[in-house]
Design an enzyme around this catalytic site. Structure first.
Site, PDB file in Angstrom:
ATOM      1  NE  ARG A 167      -3.680   0.161   2.466  1.00 54.99           N
ATOM      2  CZ  ARG A 167      -4.242   0.851   3.472  1.00 54.99           C
ATOM      3  NH1 ARG A 167      -4.370  -0.034   4.577  1.00 54.99           N
ATOM      4  NH2 ARG A 167      -4.681   1.806   3.592  1.00 54.99           N
TER       5      ARG A 167
ATOM      6  CB  CYS B 176      -1.435   4.026   9.504  1.00 53.22           C
ATOM      7  SG  CYS B 176      -3.009   4.624  10.588  1.00 53.22           S
TER       8      CYS B 176
END
Length: 277
Positions: A174, A234
């Site tokens: 990611r 995050c």
């Protein structure tokens, strides 16, 4: 009380005056992720005397971003309902692959509650054959007033202007953009200049935390200097809290960007980077 307590310590401390144990398991808001039912899991078996924090609802429900910090009023009401006072010693645990007790530790810290984490969580407690109960305790409702923050937060505006080292807790796929973001409104990639430490790297194979020297080495291996200012990000501020707690274990105070990639990645005007750090 240390920031990290062992199952042995907790087993000996259960029932002590002023000790409050909270189950901080959280349901992931990530599209496509496995869903848990923290209330059902708690009812099926929890550490004796533990209360359910219900971290899913300890959020700002009016904010379109997921999992954002709750209001002071909501937080104070939740602590009062749990019987927590300024004198309480709070221990957090979870049954989550995302180590959501770290998020609870960070949220509580924003309102002046310095909590501890159970090393290894309820998984270690169970593996050791320690007792569980199904009964739900009824705490005496009290009065709670939030204190001065003991953890830090960063806003979008502050992130745009920061010269702090940025560390991203998401998976490598990611972070690099090799994998599309599961939130369709978010672009792939990461904040330019940030470094990547997938949050699982701070744990041993049995789910306990690495020792401080190994935590420091984990930061350094990612190209970060843990002695210089850091900020954690995050997907939605949950696993960034793992980084914040890891830093706490080596004596560093690392703020969390609460909006994280759910905010940054969804905005057309924010710069994005692809590939490794």
């Amino acid at each position: 009380m240390d920031a990290l307590v062992t199952t042995e310590w907790l087993a000996g401390a259960l029932g002590a005056e002023g000790l409050v144990v909270l189950d901080a398991t959280y349901t992931s808001t990530l599209p496509g992720s496995a869903k848990q039912d923290p209330k059902a899991e708690y009812a099926a078996g929890h550490i004796p005397g533990a209360l359910l924090l219900d971290l899913d609802t300890l959020v700002d429900a009016d904010d379109p971003l997921p999992s954002m910090l709750p209001s002071r009023d909501l937080f104070e009401a939740r602590m009062a309902a749990l019987g927590i006072t300024a004198e309480s010693r709070v221990v957090l645990y979870d049954n989550s692959p995302h180590h959501t007790s770290c998020r609870a530790w960070w949220v509580l810290g924003r309102f002046g509650v310095a909590a501890a984490l159970l090393d290894g969580g309820i998984a270690k407690w169970r593996a050791e054959g320690r007792p569980l109960e199904q009964a739900t305790p009824s705490p005496a409702r009290g009065a709670f007033e939030a204190g001065m923050p003991v953890t830090q937060v960063r806003s979008l505006a502050e992130m745009r202007a920061t010269d702090e080292q940025i560390v991203d807790a998401r998976s490598a796929a990611r972070f690099t953009g090799e994998e599309s973001d599961p939130r369709k409104e978010c672009a792939p990639g990461h904040i330019p200049g940030s470094k990547n430490i997938p949050y699982g790297r701070f744990f041993e194979a049995d789910g306990t935390w690495k020792q401080p020297e190994a935590i420091r080495a984990t930061f350094e291996a990612a190209g970060l200097d843990p002695d210089k200012p850091l900020v954690a990000t995050c997907g939605s501020g949950i696993t960034a809290s793992v980084i914040a707690f890891a830093a706490h274990l080596i004596g560093r105070d690392v703020p969390v960007y609460d909006g994280s990639w759910s905010e940054w990645g969804a905005l057309a005007a924010t710069p994005k980077a692809l590939g490794p750090a």
